[in-house]
Motif scaffolding. Structure first.
Motif: not given
Length: 184
Positions: A2-15, A20-25
């Protein structure tokens, strides 16, 4: 998620086990995650294996550093942020990864550091670049860090270590200066 804002960003766990799992914020003002290359360098400096360690991230933002620490075996990662949407996303990301060692709280870092009584093996500091909290922040963190513990700091400028810290390594990526200090 669930997102309270209009957009989200993501990145990958590096180790670690979540590599390689993606997290969104949430893509919110002031949320500036530590770049992949810098996270990889930091955890190379820390030795990759954080088994049994405890970490604190007072300005969590994306929570990437806390999640990386858990991925690499940290027993407990405490993450604080003043923005509810960020805290909610961080808790959701930990749940999606199956991580139970994350303690996340919506709070302002200054007040929380004054109230915290535990000591940690590693503290990750990435306050807003517009602030200049370093004199009091170094002192507050020295009280929360085990002797020989590590303090990671990101800033918009080069930081000099105060008397209770020794500079171990430093680097620069674009406009970000990153430092690893050891508590002496």
């Amino acid at each position: 998620m669930t997102r309270s804002g209009p957009s989200s960003s993501s990145l990958r766990i590096v180790g670690g086990r979540h590599r390689s799992r993606v997290i969104r914020f949430p893509a919110l003002p002031g949320v500036r995650p530590t770049p992949d290359r810098v996270r990889e360098t930091l955890f190379n400096w820390l030795g990759q294996d954080l088994a049994g360690m405890t970490t604190l991230e007072p300005y969590a933002g994306s929570g990437a550093l806390s999640l990386e620490a858990l991925s690499r075996g940290a027993r407990l990662s405490v993450a604080w942020d003043a923005q509810r949407a960020v805290v909610r996303a961080l808790a959701e990301n930990a749940a999606l990864l199956g991580e139970t060692g994350l303690e996340v709280r919506c709070t302002e870092a200054t007040a929380a550091l004054r109230q915290e009584t535990r000591v940690f093996d590693v503290i990750f500091l990435d306050p807003p670049f517009d602030d200049d909290p370093w004199p009091w922040l170094f002192e507050a963190c020295a009280e929360r860090l085990k002797p020989g513990g590590w303090l990671y700091a990101e800033a918009g400028r080069l930081l000099m270590p105060p008397v209770f810290f020794e500079l171990f390594r430093q680097g620069r990526a674009g406009q970000v200066f990153f430092h690893l200090f050891c508590r002496v």
